[in-house]
Design a protein around this motif. Structure first.
Motif: not given
Ligand code: ATP
Ligand code: MG
Length: 449
Positions: A26-27, A30, A39, A42, A112-114, A118, A156, A159, A162, A165-166, A203
């Motif tokens: 994930g983040g 990236r 920061h 995961d 399943r990730r957005d 990510n 969802d 998203r 999100r 925001r991204f 954000r």
């Molecule tokens: P940041 O921490 O900088 O906000 P991040 O990508 O780590 O960015 P998080 O909200 O911490 O965002 O979520 C961690 C990961 O979980 C994301 O990178 C994504 O893969 C997944 N994720 C989070 N929220 C969703 C969602 N609503 N739908 C699908 N996947 C999600």
């Protein structure tokens, strides 16, 4: 590329030693690929939640997310979220999956990730798992849903926020199919709680790509803030304005410093204009009284997102005052400094500048120059450490009582009147000047000495 964080490496090692798969996901992946320091880290793993607890039996583990497959392992006080590979079951309410299904393959978890950027994982050996082209999208600065955008947004609603925001924080463009789905699915935001919209919006707004996002998706924001709906395309019919009301607003946002209060104030400063619009016989548009109407609407809009009272009040008062005249004269600048305090004064100047940057250039230029003079004057005044509050006044309540004024509201009234005179430069802040002035004021107000 490798997992640079010691704690994250430790967790990956422990899980692998017990025969499980594990990678950072994930983040953090990236951000690593973008050359930034993640920061938080995961971890995604093939280990089931109870197995994760066993592997980390020697560590402090928070189990509040265990039902969703997440255990937070605390190392040196930092939480690392370790989540079992999962696929989200069906979504019926557009908010949360009805059931979490644990799966055995990393790729299913990534699916399943957005967004593609990510949906990458990096294991302990430096192998990047990127089944959806996240790395290429990162290179081209494109935000794109994993899978079919419309389906993903309907699963969802959060998203949508999100995505915006991204796009704003990363300064990415949104892939056309994903952008189209954002428009089509915008009503999904009606299922999302105000607090969660607030978190994403706060954000988004300071992000370097905020302007582009606002410009392209006013219809999405208008789902929770319908007050914005009349702004795009609104012709102000005024020589001051060469842009429609939304473009003017977006330019104001882009031209204030990236703090949440200022970005919100810029976004909302003219939201009352459509309700105040009139056209005179020469065909020129006017918006009499719009700062007060904008302030009232801003107050309602921010309440809807459950912002803190302090932030709401700060934004509302900036909006309400955005047309205050701030000429570069001693008396005005001293009075405003006293009313607003140095920070409030400088925030209002920043908002007024940004407002001018969204207007016709030739008309705005002399007014911007005037604001520069006002700011320089304020700097000079502040350098003399002026008396801006009762605390700094050379006379106290005790002194006023010693003159023979009886205890009660009289004391405060006299001190406040003295402060006004000192703050506006009519009187020096010395006991010698203030004592006789206090005596005069007591007489003037009709208080017997
Ligand atoms: P940041 O921490 O900088 O906000 P991040 O990508 O780590 O960015 P998080 O909200 O911490 O965002 O979520 C961690 C990961 O979980 C994301 O990178 C994504 O893969 C997944 N994720 C989070 N929220 C969703 C969602 N609503 N739908 C699908 N996947 C999600
Ligand atoms: Mg994160």
């Amino acid at each position: 590329m490798e997992v640079t964080d010691r704690g994250a490496r430790f967790i990956l090692e422990q899980l692998e030693q017990q025969g499980y798969e594990a990678s950072a996901v994930g983040g953090c992946v990236r951000d690593l690929l973008r050359g930034e320091d993640p920061h938080d880290w995961d971890i995604t793993t093939s280990a089931r939640p109870e197995e994760v607890l066993k592997v980390f039996a020697g560590e402090q583990v928070l189990t509040t997310g265990l039902r969703h497959g997440t255990a937070a392992v605390l190392l040196d006080g930092n939480p690392y979220e370790v989540t079992t590979y999962r696929a989200d079951g069906t979504y019926t309410d557009g908010r949360r999956p009805d059931a979490v299904v644990f799966v055995s393959a990393l790729e299913e978890d990534l699916a399943r990730r957005d967004f593609t950027v990510n949906a990458m994982a990096l294991d302990r050996h430096g192998v990047l798992h990127d089944p959806f082209g996240g790395q290429a999208d990162l290179q081209h600065k494109v935000l794109r849903c994993v899978g079919e955008p419309e389906r993903r947004f309907r699963e969802d609603g959060l998203r949508l926020m999100r995505a915006l925001r991204f796009a704003a924080t990363l300064k990415f463009s949104i892939h056309p199919d994903t952008a189209r789905a954002l428009h089509t699915c915008r009503d999904m935001l009606t299922h999302v709680a105000g607090e969660r919209i607030q978190a994403e919006l706060f954000r988004l707004l300071p992000g370097p790509g905020a302007g582009a996002v606002l410009r392209a998706f006013p219809d999405v924001l208008a789902v929770f803030w319908p007050e914005l709906a009349p702004l795009p395309g609104f012709d102000q019919r005024s020589p001051w304005h060469c842009y429609d009301l939304w473009e003017h607003t977006v330019r104001a946002v882009e031209n204030v410093p990236p703090t949440i209060p200022l970005r919100l104030a810029a976004l909302l400063h003219d939201v009352g204009k459509p309700a105040c619009f009139s056209v005179d016989e020469s065909g020129t548009g006017h918006f009499y009284g719009h700062p007060a109407v904008s302030a009232r609407l801003a107050d309602e809009m921010l309440r809807r997102l459950h912002t803190s009272n302090a932030l709401r009040e700060e934004v509302v008062s900036l909006v309400e005052r955005h047309h205050w005249d701030l000429p570069p004269t001693e008396a005005v600048v001293r009075r405003r400094l006293r009313q607003l305090g140095p920070e409030g004064f400088s925030a209002l100047l920043a908002l007024q500048r940004a407002d001018l940057h969204g207007q016709a250039g030739d008309i705005a230029a002399p007014r911007l120059a005037e604001l520069d003079r006002t700011e320089a004057l304020a700097r000079d005044i502040l350098a003399q450490r002026p008396c801006l509050s009762l605390k700094e006044l050379a006379l106290s309540g005790k002194d006023v009582l010693a003159l023979g004024v009886s205890p009660g509201p009289a004391v405060g009234e006299i001190l406040k009147a003295l402060l006004d005179r000192v703050a506006e430069g009519e009187l020096p802040n010395t006991r010698e000047a203030l004592l006789p002035a206090a005596r005069e004021l007591a007489k003037e107000f009709g208080y017997p000495l």
